[in-house]
Motif scaffolding. Structure first.
Motif, PDB file in Angstrom:
ATOM      1  N   UNK A 233       0.220   5.412  -4.582  1.00 30.07           N
ATOM      2  CA  UNK A 233       1.020   6.519  -4.040  1.00 30.07           C
ATOM      3  C   UNK A 233       2.450   6.465  -4.585  1.00 30.07           C
ATOM      4  N   UNK A 234       2.980   5.248  -4.635  1.00 30.61           N
ATOM      5  CA  UNK A 234       4.346   5.116  -5.158  1.00 30.61           C
ATOM      6  C   UNK A 234       4.394   5.532  -6.623  1.00 30.61           C
ATOM      7  N   UNK A 235       3.345   5.141  -7.374  1.00 26.76           N
ATOM      8  CA  UNK A 235       3.286   5.487  -8.796  1.00 26.76           C
ATOM      9  C   UNK A 235       3.237   7.014  -8.951  1.00 26.76           C
ATOM     10  N   UNK A 236       2.369   7.652  -8.172  1.00 30.35           N
ATOM     11  CA  UNK A 236       2.249   9.116  -8.250  1.00 30.35           C
ATOM     12  C   UNK A 236       3.586   9.783  -7.935  1.00 30.35           C
ATOM     13  N   UNK A 237       4.265   9.269  -6.946  1.00 31.43           N
ATOM     14  CA  UNK A 237       5.565   9.834  -6.565  1.00 31.43           C
ATOM     15  C   UNK A 237       6.557   9.763  -7.715  1.00 31.43           C
ATOM     16  N   UNK A 238       6.543   8.632  -8.441  1.00 31.06           N
ATOM     17  CA  UNK A 238       7.484   8.476  -9.559  1.00 31.06           C
ATOM     18  C   UNK A 238       7.206   9.486 -10.656  1.00 31.06           C
ATOM     19  N   UNK A 239       5.938   9.913 -10.776  1.00 26.28           N
ATOM     20  CA  UNK A 239       5.569  10.833 -11.857  1.00 26.28           C
ATOM     21  C   UNK A 239       5.758  12.309 -11.497  1.00 26.28           C
TER      22      UNK A 239
END
Lengths: 507, 507
Positions: free
Chosen positions: B300-306
């Protein structure tokens, strides 16, 4: 001590202070039904100053009432602007009189929002109640037998503020003459038609009719008697000035889920701005707000000390357990400049509420001024305070460039209807004569107030006519003036007759 | 790369990612006029959940559209309460299919205040505009030649939220079958009729129809695509809870001159209370407000960064130069619990303003919740904060005794329609299949959001059906949902057709 019978009233004070007062009271009692019905007819003409057609009807009704009472030289004093409400003038010149009193009241009323009035009430459909609505008063028909109770009330816009004043002045003259007495001074009558709109043409009228309006003293019949129920005379008024504020958020209303806590919320911004204006003890935090104030004189301070305390009574009556300025009693509070939020609004509440970040939030501030304050200077202090909170102050809807450049944008519109305070010295000989005359109508010591909390543009009378002014009010203090459910207590209406007649017949 | 012609549209994307998408696009273009007119007819039925008669008409219209498209087992799922809006159900069972998707949208809309809509707009009188009104879009008639532009918009309540969702789901099925394709999974359709009223009977319906509503995944079609214009899939929603506040001043409205600065002003009291709830960096000061929050997972954190940054674009579009929380970008802000003022009101403003101290001041707060928050617990934190500001909190109009005993009195009504947040893992195989299917319709990488800022009662689908949910929105982000001037951009309506058809035909 003079006893009297009950004619038009189911109850009466048990004695009168003077034969003259007794005569006036008897006249009022004998004519109570006629007086109350004529007054109600007068109240049923809508009287918001901007309602030109109805304002004309009011002026015509007043001229008619004057002429029926034998008042002379009745005329409209009309401003040049088409549609602007005229003042209604009339006079009674007394052979041999050496002094002239001019009586002021205003026949226009505050704007009305009928939806806010209690069920069954109409602002311009006067109704009789057995007491104050909020204390259980019930609507009753006008009695067929003509018997009234002093505690009954008439509910209608301007019942107290200030058609009550207009009507009482005219009737006091009638009561005086029909009771076999004569005025001792020349009497002039001046009834304004746009006081609640900020008296925008009063200066023009006073300047144009300077010689017609010359007098030794203006008697202003407006505002309430003291909260203790005692008669009072007020020697000054506060000035008044407004400021309209609009804080801007996003250009379009936003979903409070998708943008909540990211887009700035103008309601919160306005709340923070308003909160910054006063500390928790009600002291205004605007820089220099209490500067400029001219202190009270020795006799004014003495009079203030003698005003009966109404703190406990008023708290109980208003359902509040603390005041905004814990260290100041009511008298002291209204001797200071004030800042009040008249209204604020953003988005929707209640059933209309929706999950949004509103695009703007707006508030109306009312500033009251005391002697020494200048309306524009006082407005500017508040504007400077707003700027000191980081706001970019504009006088128009923001442009895209302004939105891009300033995080905190506010439209500030200082009302252009502001005016300054005014105060007449209690020590003037003619002031002392009025005090003595009103004192003949009541066993209670008069309440003498250096200033009212309310406002009238009395500084104009000084500016154009170099005149003295004193306010001799008649309305009950709990009359809801300026709000919904305005009313007058019948006892006050008929006591007012005695007060005004005593001034007209003063020695 | 597959090129296609312009039939019903004056402009089109220059290529399609897949043959299937091209077929759906051609279908949409060939039927644009029919689709837009049928949609407008649907929008002209008023759809506030409390408007029982019109809600029935909406449900009947949906059943009719389903039956015309060959959907089977069409029925109303009605709550027991008389007059409560029914959900509309239908299904398409595919021989041999091993998975079932159930599509959710809601056919009711937010309450409307027509007076707040732009001149010429009617909430339930759909109108075609050449663009967004606030960017100069002009009203035009529906074109006689059937040619539309993707940037044109239809203005009406629920154009985006969420009749747009209902209609797109039904039409995607029609487009799929009429283009010679077949669904690969069983399809169920569930259209709720009181989402904007807080879904008070959704639990009852889900519980009662557990077996009918079984599925592998709920596809929620509600809310907007990403502000960048890119398609997005959202794996969760914030919860939502309301609180209504009413602060009390004097029992009757007071003249701001006679009592200003002495009687407490409820507008100022409310302003101070609201101001106490957030610091100048937008951080909520309610004790424990950010406790309970379950942190985001690694993916989820990765998706948010993208997620593409939209800060500059959105600030410019919304006419704001700063955000409420300067240290959080939009994505971060909506991953936190929030507190928003939906509306506040005291006295009157503008032309209705009068010089009074109002008797009360009221505000509506909207709390958004994230995973870990509990609606009632979050409301209680705010109530505790109010009490900590010295308020005596009551749930009724104050009695005389309460007024006499408490200087700061507030009525607090926590909304009973609150519900918690919900989040589905992005890592589920079926979630990955949906992502892949939607990706076939666009060259741009999908925006994958762990949670929406907005709310839907998705926790109920877990509670009663143990279901997974994903939100696949179609509306333009600047659709004014929940406010006046709601609209949908035609390009979004027709892109949505491709999105939904791809999910129905996913491999």
């Amino acid at each position: 001590m003079l006893f009297l019978g009950l004619i038009g009233f189911l109850n009466q004070p048990s004695f009168a202070q003077s034969a003259e007062t007794l005569s006036i009271r008897n006249y009022g009692s004998q004519n109570a039904d006629k007086i109350i019905r004529e007054f109600s007819e007068f109240l049923s003409i809508p009287n918001v100053a901007s309602d030109t057609a109805n304002i004309r009807k009011n002026a015509a009704a007043i001229m008619d009432m004057m002429q029926k009472r034998g008042v002379k030289n009745v005329q409209l004093l009309s401003p040049a602007a088409p549609g602007a409400p005229p003042a209604v003038y009339g006079e009674v010149m007394v052979p041999g009189a050496t002094q002239t009193l001019i009586f002021y009241a205003h026949y226009d009323g505050q704007p009305v929002n009928p939806a806010q009035w209690a069920a069954g009430l109409e602002p311009f459909g006067p109704k009789l109640f057995t007491g104050a609505i909020d204390k259980g008063g019930k609507n009753i028909p006008f009695p067929a037998n003509g018997k009234y109770d002093r505690d009954w009330r008439i509910y209608a816009r301007s019942a107290s503020d200030d058609k009550g004043g207009v009507y009482t002045i005219l009737n006091a003259y009638e009561a005086l003459t029909k009771s076999g007495m004569k005025p001792t001074t020349n009497l002039k009558f001046f009834f304004e038609g746009e006081e609640e709109a900020g008296s925008p043409h009063l200066d023009e009228i006073l300047e144009k009719h300077q010689s017609l309006l010359q007098s030794d003293l203006w008697i202003i019949c407006d505002g309430p008697v003291h909260q203790s129920g005692k008669k009072q005379i007020v020697f000054g008024v506060r000035g008044d000035a407004h400021i309209d504020l609009t804080v801007y958020g996003p250009k379009r209303p936003l979903h409070s889920g998708h943008y909540g806590n990211w887009a700035p919320n103008p309601a919160l911004m306005l709340a923070k701005l308003l909160a910054s204006m006063k500390d928790d003890d009600g002291r205004v935090l605007v820089k220099g707000f209490y500067d400029d104030v001219i202190p009270l004189s020795a006799s004014e301070k003495k009079a203030m000390r003698e005003v009966p305390s109404v703190e406990a009574q008023m708290k109980s009556e208003l359902g509040i357990s603390a005041t905004e300025m814990p260290e100041s009693v009511l008298n002291e509070a209204i001797s200071m400049p004030s800042l009040n939020i008249n209204g604020m609004q953003s988005g929707n509440v209640g059933k209309m509420a929706s999950n949004q970040i509103p695009t703007f939030a707006t508030a109306v501030l009312d500033l009251r001024l005391v002697l020494g304050n200048d309306a524009q200077r006082q407005q500017q202090k508040v504007i400077d305070h707003i700027a000191a909170q980081g706001y970019h102050v504009i006088d128009h809807e923001p442009t895209d460039a302004e939105r891009a450049n300033y995080a905190k944008l506010i439209k500030v519109i200082p009302g252009d209807d502001g005016y300054n305070a005014q105060r007449t010295s209690m020590d003037l000989p003619i002031a002392q004569k009025v005090i003595a005359a009103v004192q003949t109508t009541t066993p209670d010591p008069l309440v003498l107030q250096p200033t009212s909390g309310g406002s009238l543009p009395l500084y104009l009378f000084v500016k154009y006519l170099n005149a003295n002014t004193m306010t001799v009010p008649i309305a009950n203090h709990d009359n809801n003036q300026h709000a919904e459910n305005e009313n007058i207590r019948l006892g006050n209406l008929f006591d007012g007759l005695e007060t005004m007649a005593a001034v007209m017949g003063m020695r």
